[in-house]
Design an enzyme around this catalytic site. Structure first.
Site, short mmCIF file in Angstrom:
data_model
loop_
_atom_site.label_atom_id
_atom_site.label_comp_id
_atom_site.label_asym_id
_atom_site.label_seq_id
_atom_site.Cartn_x
_atom_site.Cartn_y
_atom_site.Cartn_z
CD GLU A 124 -0.95 -5.09 10.31
OE1 GLU A 124 -2.04 -5.70 10.36
OE2 GLU A 124 -0.84 -3.92 9.89
CG ASP B 265 -3.80 -0.53 -24.69
OD1 ASP B 265 -4.78 -1.02 -25.25
OD2 ASP B 265 -2.79 -1.18 -24.38
N PRO C 171 0.82 -1.22 0.00
CG PRO C 171 -0.26 -1.24 2.06
CD PRO C 171 0.58 -2.06 1.16
C1 LIG Z 1 -0.25 -7.00 3.79
O1 LIG Z 1 0.03 -6.96 2.42
C2 LIG Z 1 -0.65 -6.02 1.66
C3 LIG Z 1 -1.72 -5.32 2.19
C4 LIG Z 1 -2.36 -4.37 1.39
C5 LIG Z 1 -1.93 -4.14 0.07
N1 LIG Z 1 -2.43 -3.23 -0.84
C6 LIG Z 1 -1.78 -3.24 -1.99
C7 LIG Z 1 -2.04 -2.38 -3.15
O2 LIG Z 1 -1.35 -2.56 -4.19
O3 LIG Z 1 -2.91 -1.51 -3.04
S1 LIG Z 1 -0.55 -4.39 -2.04
C8 LIG Z 1 -0.86 -4.88 -0.41
C9 LIG Z 1 -0.20 -5.82 0.36
#
Ligand SMILES: COc1ccc2nc(C(=O)O)sc2c1
Length: 253
Positions: A122, A179, A95
């Protein structure tokens, strides 16, 4: 291209056996190996996580299994003549990663070997990324500003966006040109509406220009519709358009 995925949910990657990516694998255009992280644990419970130093909620993925897994993946890739002299690119969906864009998809599609490390819980102990950043190219990537439970869905998204750019994977090489987000004139425009047979459906016809056979007018109509759709759905992209590139695109059609 070779893709390795290390995950605690190998079954999550089953979609990579079907459709565009599945066909590319069957044709030998893409090699995908999915590895179960738990194969590199040595306790009775195949433990991959532990409590975070410093306290706080949730669990953190332990570095030991990841280190053993990524070292083994590297060794196997180097034993494959197609990647023996290549260097792996580590892609860590997170994230906190940089936004995944079509430009990054193009960049990754030009690499011979991607290794995906989707996290759960996490996240992965930071020392794992630091360890491999010392000798591999590493990209921490996010597919969007929303909360997922893990990185496997991001692996599916990134793999499909990258695989469709590999030579010969999409039947019509021209398909890339228009695209949405394709580099060049259309880089910041969304694709316009599309139509196919029948010519009338539930009293709805086809825009006359698409039946005209006039390719220049059709291209301009599509460009204008792309502008219209982008202005309606993504006005933030309009000011990023390069008028000169668009003008060149128009003149080229
Ligand atoms: C705990 O591992 C995670 C949690 C949320 C998450 N969100 C991603 C995203 O690409 O938005 S990858 C990802 C990996």
């Amino acid at each position: 291209m070779r893709i390795d995925v290390v995950t605690i949910f190998p079954e999550y990657l089953e979609p990579l056996n079907v459709s565009l990516v599945g066909k590319a694998r069957a044709r030998g255009q893409l090699l995908v190996e999915v590895h179960n992280l738990r194969d590199w644990t040595h306790d009775r419970h195949n433990t991959v996580d532990d409590t975070p130093y410093g306290g706080g909620p949730g669990m953190v993925m332990k570095p030991d299994p990841w280190g053993e897994a990524l070292d083994r993946v590297e060794a196997r890739g180097r034993a494959d003549e197609r990647t023996a002299t290549a260097d792996p690119v580590l892609v860590v969906p997170a994230p906190s990663g940089r936004p995944f864009t079509q430009a990054l998809a193009v960049e990754l599609s030009e690499k011979p070997w991607l290794v995906f490390a989707p996290a759960r819980y996490e996240g992965i102990d930071r020392r794992v990324i630091d360890e491999y950043a010392g000798r591999w190219e590493v990209h921490e990537v996010s597919i969007g500003d929303y909360v997922l439970a893990g990185g496997e869905a991001a692996v599916l998204v990134i793999t499909e966006a990258v695989a469709r750019l590999l030579p010969g994977v999409l039947g019509n090489a021209e398909s890339h040109r228009d695209d949405s987000f394709a580099p060049g004139a259309m880089a910041d425009l969304l694709e316009g509406p599309v139509y196919t047979k029948p010519p009338e459906w539930r009293g709805r016809g086809i825009p006359e220009v698409l039946l005209s056979g006039h390719h220049g007018r059709i291209a301009r109509w599509r460009r204008d519709e792309a502008f219209r759709r982008t202005a309606a759905h993504r006005p933030d992209l309009i000011e990023r358009c390069d008028p000169a590139a668009l003008d060149k695109h128009d003149r080229a059609v």
